[in-house]
Design an enzyme around this catalytic site. Sequence first.
Site, mmCIF file in Angstrom:
data_model
loop_
_atom_site.group_PDB
_atom_site.id
_atom_site.type_symbol
_atom_site.label_atom_id
_atom_site.label_comp_id
_atom_site.label_asym_id
_atom_site.label_seq_id
_atom_site.Cartn_x
_atom_site.Cartn_y
_atom_site.Cartn_z
ATOM 1 N N GLY A 1 0.886 -1.286 0.045
ATOM 2 C CA GLY A 1 -0.006 0.068 0.056
ATOM 3 C C GLY A 1 0.897 1.236 -0.039
ATOM 4 C CE1 TYR B 1 -8.320 3.299 9.833
ATOM 5 C CE2 TYR B 1 -8.235 5.424 10.942
ATOM 6 C CZ TYR B 1 -7.637 4.579 10.177
ATOM 7 O OH TYR B 1 -6.416 4.522 9.778
HETATM 8 P P1 NDP Z 1 -3.551 1.712 1.781
HETATM 9 O O1 NDP Z 1 -4.971 1.498 1.445
HETATM 10 O O2 NDP Z 1 -2.589 2.198 0.517
HETATM 11 O O3 NDP Z 1 -2.776 0.160 2.238
HETATM 12 C C1 NDP Z 1 -3.383 -0.546 3.171
HETATM 13 C C2 NDP Z 1 -2.723 -1.824 2.887
HETATM 14 O O4 NDP Z 1 -3.422 -2.703 3.761
HETATM 15 C C3 NDP Z 1 -2.757 -2.527 1.614
HETATM 16 O O5 NDP Z 1 -1.666 -2.805 1.084
HETATM 17 C C4 NDP Z 1 -3.797 -3.524 1.743
HETATM 18 O O6 NDP Z 1 -3.701 -4.632 1.006
HETATM 19 C C5 NDP Z 1 -3.616 -4.104 3.019
HETATM 20 N N1 NDP Z 1 -4.431 -4.768 3.683
HETATM 21 C C6 NDP Z 1 -5.772 -4.624 3.713
HETATM 22 N N2 NDP Z 1 -6.663 -5.544 4.228
HETATM 23 C C7 NDP Z 1 -5.874 -6.450 4.475
HETATM 24 C C8 NDP Z 1 -5.938 -7.881 4.939
HETATM 25 N N3 NDP Z 1 -6.980 -8.331 5.435
HETATM 26 N N4 NDP Z 1 -4.569 -8.647 5.073
HETATM 27 C C9 NDP Z 1 -3.610 -8.097 4.580
HETATM 28 N N5 NDP Z 1 -3.380 -6.917 4.159
HETATM 29 C C10 NDP Z 1 -4.241 -6.263 4.090
HETATM 30 O O7 NDP Z 1 -3.324 2.598 3.120
HETATM 31 P P2 NDP Z 1 -2.363 3.369 3.816
HETATM 32 O O8 NDP Z 1 -1.007 3.080 3.009
HETATM 33 O O9 NDP Z 1 -2.763 4.791 3.797
HETATM 34 O O10 NDP Z 1 -2.533 3.014 5.175
HETATM 35 C C11 NDP Z 1 -1.535 2.109 5.782
HETATM 36 C C12 NDP Z 1 -1.876 2.318 7.402
HETATM 37 O O11 NDP Z 1 -1.514 3.413 8.006
HETATM 38 C C13 NDP Z 1 -3.206 1.554 7.852
HETATM 39 O O12 NDP Z 1 -3.286 0.888 8.870
HETATM 40 C C14 NDP Z 1 -3.953 2.894 8.068
HETATM 41 O O13 NDP Z 1 -5.077 2.842 8.801
HETATM 42 C C15 NDP Z 1 -2.834 3.843 8.639
HETATM 43 N N6 NDP Z 1 -3.032 5.204 8.369
HETATM 44 C C16 NDP Z 1 -3.064 6.001 7.399
HETATM 45 C C17 NDP Z 1 -3.369 7.418 7.143
HETATM 46 C C18 NDP Z 1 -3.340 8.011 6.019
HETATM 47 O O14 NDP Z 1 -3.592 9.198 5.941
HETATM 48 N N7 NDP Z 1 -3.135 7.313 4.611
HETATM 49 C C19 NDP Z 1 -3.547 8.089 8.459
HETATM 50 C C20 NDP Z 1 -3.377 7.144 9.621
HETATM 51 C C21 NDP Z 1 -3.143 6.101 9.609
HETATM 52 P P3 NDP Z 1 -4.247 -4.959 -0.817
HETATM 53 O O15 NDP Z 1 -4.008 -3.902 -1.261
HETATM 54 O O16 NDP Z 1 -3.725 -6.270 -1.051
HETATM 55 O O17 NDP Z 1 -5.711 -5.006 -0.389
#
Ligand code: NDP
Length: 245
Positions: free
Chosen positions: A13, A152
């Site tokens: 991600g 969340y």
């Molecule tokens: P993305 O949506 O870009 O990435 C999330 C990742 O989690 C993806 O790679 C996805 O994989 C993976 N994922 C989702 N469900 C599963 C699962 N069941 N098993 C394994 N992998 C899973 O989000 P971000 O990079 O923005 O966020 C990363 C983290 O940071 C998260 O925990 C988010 O809550 C946290 N965060 C983000 C913020 C932001 O502003 N972006 C702010 C605060 C916290 P796939 O693509 O294969 O589904």
Amino acid sequence: MSKKIALVTGGTGGIGTAICRRLSDDGYVVVAASVNQEKAEAWKEAEKASGYDFATVHIDVGDFESCQQGYKQVAETLGPVAVLVNNAGITRDGFMKKMSWEQWHEVLQTNLDSVFNMSKVCLEPMLEMKFGRIINISSINGQKGQMGQTNYSAAKAGMHGFTKALAQETARKGITVNTISPGYIATDMIMKIDEPIRNQIMEGIPVGRFGKPEEIARTVSFLADDEGGFITGANLAINGGQHMC
Ligand code: NDP
């Protein structure tokens, strides 16, 4: 000395990719755990073109058995995981009045059960190594709450309790456990918010911009370091001054 293994859930991600790159630059063998194997393969190829050589493993972080199997695969092919970054996360937003049980459960399962699941499978080998770094990616909204995100906010807040409890259990075993709470970071998760709302959010950030994934990755690198052994049970807030406590 052989390289340490770092496993990053949600490694493909927005923030995950930056973390994988940073840890690779730091000299770790990096494994990106992902639920979508097809996407992971395409990601791996694209990263190769950028000069990065990552391993990938299929893990559904909300499913304990999948975590056990994925860990086994990594341990057998590469070795035990020294640095675990619990980064996978999803949103299923909605006001409480309309939020379904499924929306609640899916977010709790992916964002909080996952932290138990992955930490559980990594813990025993870390105890044997007398070294480990568990870094949980929480959120500003787990600290302050956010309307439309009871699921969340609850899951992310739960990470803090988990972190402090496990940090106490492992403090004398060479294993540190910490959280990072990002504010709004410019990834797809944020960029898919409607522009007027996004602009409104930005106005509330004292530094006047969204954060960069690399700014989170830099903090992961800091906490993962061998010399980070005195930082445990901590939460590092990286939010441009949006929430200070
Ligand atoms: P993305 O949506 O870009 O990435 C999330 C990742 O989690 C993806 O790679 C996805 O994989 C993976 N994922 C989702 N469900 C599963 C699962 N069941 N098993 C394994 N992998 C899973 O989000 P971000 O990079 O923005 O966020 C990363 C983290 O940071 C998260 O925990 C988010 O809550 C946290 N965060 C983000 C913020 C932001 O502003 N972006 C702010 C605060 C916290 P796939 O693509 O294969 O589904």
